[in-house]
Design a protein around this motif. Structure first.
Motif, mmCIF file in Angstrom:
data_model
loop_
_atom_site.group_PDB
_atom_site.id
_atom_site.type_symbol
_atom_site.label_atom_id
_atom_site.label_comp_id
_atom_site.label_asym_id
_atom_site.label_seq_id
_atom_site.Cartn_x
_atom_site.Cartn_y
_atom_site.Cartn_z
ATOM 1 N N THR A 1 -4.904 1.954 7.756
ATOM 2 C CA THR A 1 -5.956 2.020 8.765
ATOM 3 C C THR A 1 -5.773 0.902 9.778
ATOM 4 O O THR A 1 -5.419 -0.223 9.418
ATOM 5 C CB THR A 1 -7.342 1.884 8.117
ATOM 6 O OG1 THR A 1 -7.497 2.919 7.129
ATOM 7 C CG2 THR A 1 -8.450 2.011 9.151
ATOM 8 N N LYS B 1 -13.588 1.917 8.280
ATOM 9 C CA LYS B 1 -12.719 3.074 8.074
ATOM 10 C C LYS B 1 -11.840 2.883 6.836
ATOM 11 O O LYS B 1 -11.624 3.828 6.060
ATOM 12 C CB LYS B 1 -11.830 3.292 9.303
ATOM 13 C CG LYS B 1 -12.552 3.905 10.489
ATOM 14 C CD LYS B 1 -11.600 4.122 11.660
ATOM 15 C CE LYS B 1 -10.507 5.117 11.299
ATOM 16 N NZ LYS B 1 -9.619 5.376 12.452
ATOM 17 N N LEU B 2 -11.319 1.663 6.648
ATOM 18 C CA LEU B 2 -10.494 1.415 5.470
ATOM 19 C C LEU B 2 -11.323 1.531 4.199
ATOM 20 O O LEU B 2 -10.891 2.145 3.207
ATOM 21 C CB LEU B 2 -9.861 0.026 5.575
ATOM 22 C CG LEU B 2 -9.005 -0.427 4.382
ATOM 23 C CD1 LEU B 2 -7.879 0.562 4.106
ATOM 24 C CD2 LEU B 2 -8.444 -1.828 4.630
ATOM 25 N N GLY C 1 -0.953 5.737 2.085
ATOM 26 C CA GLY C 1 -1.562 6.942 2.637
ATOM 27 C C GLY C 1 -2.802 6.664 3.461
ATOM 28 O O GLY C 1 -3.077 7.368 4.433
ATOM 29 N N HIS C 2 -3.577 5.646 3.083
ATOM 30 C CA HIS C 2 -4.811 5.370 3.809
ATOM 31 C C HIS C 2 -4.658 4.145 4.713
ATOM 32 O O HIS C 2 -5.585 3.360 4.878
ATOM 33 C CB HIS C 2 -5.970 5.156 2.828
ATOM 34 C CG HIS C 2 -5.643 4.236 1.687
ATOM 35 N ND1 HIS C 2 -5.281 4.703 0.458
ATOM 36 C CD2 HIS C 2 -5.610 2.892 1.608
ATOM 37 C CE1 HIS C 2 -5.036 3.673 -0.348
ATOM 38 N NE2 HIS C 2 -5.234 2.577 0.329
ATOM 39 N N HIS D 1 -9.493 -3.552 0.340
ATOM 40 C CA HIS D 1 -8.868 -2.657 -0.634
ATOM 41 C C HIS D 1 -9.507 -2.858 -2.015
ATOM 42 O O HIS D 1 -9.820 -1.889 -2.720
ATOM 43 C CB HIS D 1 -7.367 -2.936 -0.720
ATOM 44 C CG HIS D 1 -6.556 -2.114 0.227
ATOM 45 N ND1 HIS D 1 -6.198 -0.819 -0.031
ATOM 46 C CD2 HIS D 1 -6.039 -2.421 1.453
ATOM 47 C CE1 HIS D 1 -5.489 -0.348 0.988
ATOM 48 N NE2 HIS D 1 -5.380 -1.300 1.898
ATOM 49 N N GLU E 1 -15.606 8.810 2.382
ATOM 50 C CA GLU E 1 -16.220 8.710 3.698
ATOM 51 C C GLU E 1 -17.735 8.953 3.642
ATOM 52 O O GLU E 1 -18.518 8.193 4.224
ATOM 53 C CB GLU E 1 -15.559 9.704 4.658
ATOM 54 C CG GLU E 1 -14.118 9.361 4.996
ATOM 55 C CD GLU E 1 -13.562 10.276 6.062
ATOM 56 O OE1 GLU E 1 -14.308 11.156 6.540
ATOM 57 O OE2 GLU E 1 -12.379 10.099 6.433
ATOM 58 N N ALA F 1 -11.879 5.151 3.528
ATOM 59 C CA ALA F 1 -10.678 5.862 3.082
ATOM 60 C C ALA F 1 -10.454 5.677 1.588
ATOM 61 O O ALA F 1 -9.902 6.567 0.918
ATOM 62 C CB ALA F 1 -9.464 5.368 3.864
ATOM 63 N N ILE F 2 -10.896 4.561 1.046
ATOM 64 C CA ILE F 2 -10.661 4.280 -0.375
ATOM 65 C C ILE F 2 -11.837 4.763 -1.229
ATOM 66 O O ILE F 2 -11.649 5.393 -2.282
ATOM 67 C CB ILE F 2 -10.436 2.764 -0.585
ATOM 68 C CG1 ILE F 2 -9.217 2.297 0.212
ATOM 69 C CG2 ILE F 2 -10.258 2.435 -2.067
ATOM 70 C CD1 ILE F 2 -9.051 0.797 0.252
#
Length: 543
Positions: free
Chosen positions: A218, A381-382, A215-216, A414, A389, A385-386
Motif C-alpha cells: 500500500t 488502507k494498509l 500482495g497488500h 502490519h 476493509e 488490507a490486512i
C-alpha cells in the motif's frame, strides 16, 4: 581558358602514351583505355570477387582478392585535383576503400591470420571512430592476443563515442563481438548463427532470488513512479557508462525492504537477465559474511562456486558472471558500507538497489530516496488490507487513531492489522485503546515473531556509547522539539551534544524538524522511539 585546357590535354596525352586514347567529343573529352586497365575499375572488380567469396565462406579467395584490390591504392585518392572534383568524387572512393578493408580483415580473422592486425585496427579505429565494424574487429583481435581487458575497454570506449556523437547504442555487430570476447576463451569469427541467442536464453532461464511480492502493498505510488521514470530516462543500457544506483533509506519499519521488493517485481522487464536479492544482515542485525552473500548472488546467476571458495575468487567470479548482464541486484539492510562496492555489479547494463537505515557515502543526493512514514490515508488502507476493509472503515476514526499511535510505520501497522485479524471479536476501538497506554504500546505491537521493540532494538544496540547516553535527556525533553543547547548537560560540551544528535539523526532515531532563531536544528523523538528510549533509560537507572 580554352587554350589552357588544350595545354593540359596535350600534357596528359604525353603522360599516358599510346596505351590509351584521349579524344575530343562534343564539349568534352573521352578516355578510351583500349587494352589498358584503370586502377579504379580493377579495384571494383576484385572487391566484388572478394565479396562473393566471403558470402560462401571461401575466406582464402576473399583475402587474396581483397588484398590485391587494396594494393592498387598508392595513397589518398584524387590528390592535387580541383577542390570541386575532390569534394564530389573523393568521399565515394574513400568509402569503398574502407569497406574493402573491413572485408579483408574479416577474411583474415576467419583464417586466423590475425598477426599484426591489432596495430592496424587501432589506427583504423582512430581514423574512423564511428565505424562499428573496425571496432568490433579490434575487440576480437585484442582478445585473441590475450588482451581481454583491453578488448573490453575498446568496446566501452566505442559505446561512449557513439553515445556522445550520435546518441545511439552499439549495433548488433559490436555487441556480438563484445559478448564473444567476454565469454569465449577463443572467440569464433564469424560467429555461428544462434550462438548469442542461445546464450541469452540460457541466462534468462536463471531463477531470480527475489522474495515473493507483498500482495497488500500500500502507498509509495510516488516513489515507485520516480524509480521507474529514472531508469527509463537513462535510455538503453548501452547509453550508460556505469551501473545505475539507488539507495532507499528511512527509519526502522518504514518499509524499505517491501518497497525494494515491489520495485524488483515491477521492473523485471527492464532487467531480463534477472533480479537478485541478498540480505546483508542476519535476523539479529549482525552483518552476514561477504562470502555467503557472493555465493548467494552467484547462485542467482546460475553459477555454482565450490564450497570453501576464497572470497577473492568468489568476487572475481561474481564480476565475470555479471559483467554483461542486465540484472538488478537488491542489497538489503546495509549496516557496513566498506564492502558494498564489492557487491555492486560493474556492468553499465546493471543496476543496484540498496536499503539502509542510514545515508551511505557512495550515493549522491539524486540517487537517494528517503522514506517517510505513511500518510494517514495510506496507513488506514494498509490496516484495512490486512484486517478487512469493512471492519476498518466502519470505525474510521479509531483506525486513524491506530495509524497515529503506530507512527505511520508500515511495520507497526502490519502487526496491528495482524492482531486485529487474529482477534475477530475485537473492535478497532479496542485495539486503539490498548495502544493508547504508553506503558503497554510496545507490548501490544507484537505478533508471532514480529515485534516493533525487537526491530528498534537492533538500531539502539548499535549506537555508540556517547549517543546512547544522551537518550535519557531526550526522553525528558520537550516532545514538540529540542535542540543541542536544550539537552546539553553541564558536564558535556555543546559541540559533543550536537555531534551525538547528528548520529541519532543519521539512524533516523530523531528527526530534524526546523531551525530555531539561533541557528540550532530542532529535533523530535517520535512516539515509539521515545517509548523504547524511556525503557532503556529506566533499565540503566535500575542497574
Amino acid at each position: 581558358m580554352s587554350a589552357q585546357i588544350y595545354s593540359y590535354v596535350y600534357k596528359l596525352r604525353k603522360q599516358l602514351g599510346d596505351e590509351v586514347r584521349l579524344e575530343r567529343q562534343h564539349a568534352g573529352y573521352t578516355l578510351d583505355t583500349l587494352d589498358a586497365e584503370l586502377d579504379v575499375v580493377a579495384f571494383d572488380r576484385r572487391v566484388e570477387q572478394g565479396r562473393r567469396a566471403l558470402a560462401v565462406r571461401d575466406y582464402g579467395t576473399a583475402a587474396e582478392q581483397l588484398r590485391a584490390a587494396l594494393a592498387l591504392w598508392r595513397g589518398p585518392a584524387l590528390t592535387n585535383v580541383t577542390e570541386h572534383l575532390a569534394e564530389v568524387e573523393r568521399p565515394p572512393l574513400e568509402e569503398a576503400w574502407a569497406n574493402a578493408t573491413e572485408q579483408r580483415i574479416e577474411a583474415d580473422l576467419a583464417l586466423r591470420q590475425d598477426t599484426g592486425l591489432t596495430p592496424e585496427l587501432t589506427s583504423l579505429v582512430g581514423k574512423y571512430p564511428l565505424r562499428e565494424q573496425f571496432r568490433a574487429q579490434l575487440v576480437l583481435a585484442l582478445c585473441r592476443s590475450g588482451r581481454r581487458a583491453d578488448a573490453l575497454l575498446a568496446f566501452h570506449e566505442g559505446r561512449r563515442v557513439l553515445a556522445d556523437h550520435l546518441g545511439v547504442d552499439p549495433g548488433p555487430m559490436l555487441v556480438r563481438a563484445y559478448q564473444e570476447a567476454l565469454h569465449d576463451e577463443e572467440p569464433e569469427y564469424p560467429p555461428k548463427p544462434g550462438v548469442v541467442v542461445a546464450r541469452e536464453r540460457r541466462r534468462r532461464a536463471n531463477s531470480p532470488l527475489l522474495p515473493p511480492d507483498i500482495g497488500h502493498f500500500t502507498g509509495r505510488r510516488a516513489e515507485l513512479a520516480t524509480v521507474r521514470g529514472a531508469w527509463a530516462a537513462t535510455g538503453g543500457p548501452w547509453a550508460r557508462t556505469a551501473p545505475s544506483r539507488l539507495l532507499i533509506t528511512g527509519a526502522v519499519g518504514t518499509g524499505k525492504t517491501a518497497l525494494a521488493i515491489r520495485i524488483g517485481h515491477t521492473s523485471a522487464e527492464q532487467f531480463p537477465d534477472g533480479v537478485l536479492y541478498a540480505p546483508l544482515t542476519e535476523w539479529d542485525g549482525t552483518p552476514r559474511p561477504v562470502a555467503d552473500i557472493l555465493t548467494q548472488l552467484l547462485h542467482g546467476m546460475g553459477e555454482e562456486p565450490a564450497p570453501g571458495t576464497d572470497v577473492r575468487d568468489l568476487l572475481r567470479d561474481y564480476r565475470i558472471a555479471g559483467h554483461d548482464r542486465r540484472i538488478l541486484v537488491i542489497l538489503d539492510d546495509v549496516v557496513d558500507e566498506r564492502r558494498l562496492d564489492d557487491l555492486i555489479p560493474t556492468s553499465p547494463m546493471a543496476a543496484a538497489m540498496v536499503t539502509s537505515r542510514q545515508y551511505l557515502t557512495g550515493f549522491p543526493h539524486r540517487h537517494v530516496m528517503a522514506l517517510d512514514p505513511l500518510s494517514e490515508r495510506d496507513g488506514v488502507k494498509l490496516l484495512a488490507a490486512i484486517a478487512g476493509e469493512y471492519r476498518v472503515y466502519k470505525e474510521l476514526a479509531a483506525a486513524r487513531t491506530v495509524v497515529r499511535l503506530c507512527d505511520g510505520l508500515p511495520l507497526a501497522l502490519h502487526i496491528a492489522g495482524a492482531r486485529l485479524a487474529s482477534h475477530p471479536l475485537w473492535t478497532v476501538e479496542q485495539l486503539a485503546t490498548r495502544l493508547a497506554d504508553p506503558a503497554r504500546r510496545l507490548d501490544e505491537l507484537c505478533h508471532a515473531r514480529q515485534t516493533v521493540r525487537g526491530r528498534l532494538m537492533t538500531v539502539m544496540q548499535r549506537l555508540p556509547a556517547p549517543a546512547r547516553a544522551l537518550l535519557p535527556a531526550l526522553v525528558s525533553a520537550d516532545p514538540a522539539g529540542f535542540t543541542a543547547r536544550s539537552v546539553t548537560s553541564a558536564a558535556t560540551a555543546l559541540t559533543e551534544t550536537a555531534d551525538r544528535l547528528e548520529e541519532l539523526a543519521d539512524l533516523h532515531l530523531v528527526a530534524p524538524a526546523a531551525v530555531d532563531d539561533a541557528g540550532f536544528t530542532r529535533f523530535r523523538l517520535t512516539g515509539l522511539n521515545r517509548l523504547l528510549a524511556a525503557e532503556l533509560a529506566a533499565g540503566e537507572d535500575r542497574s
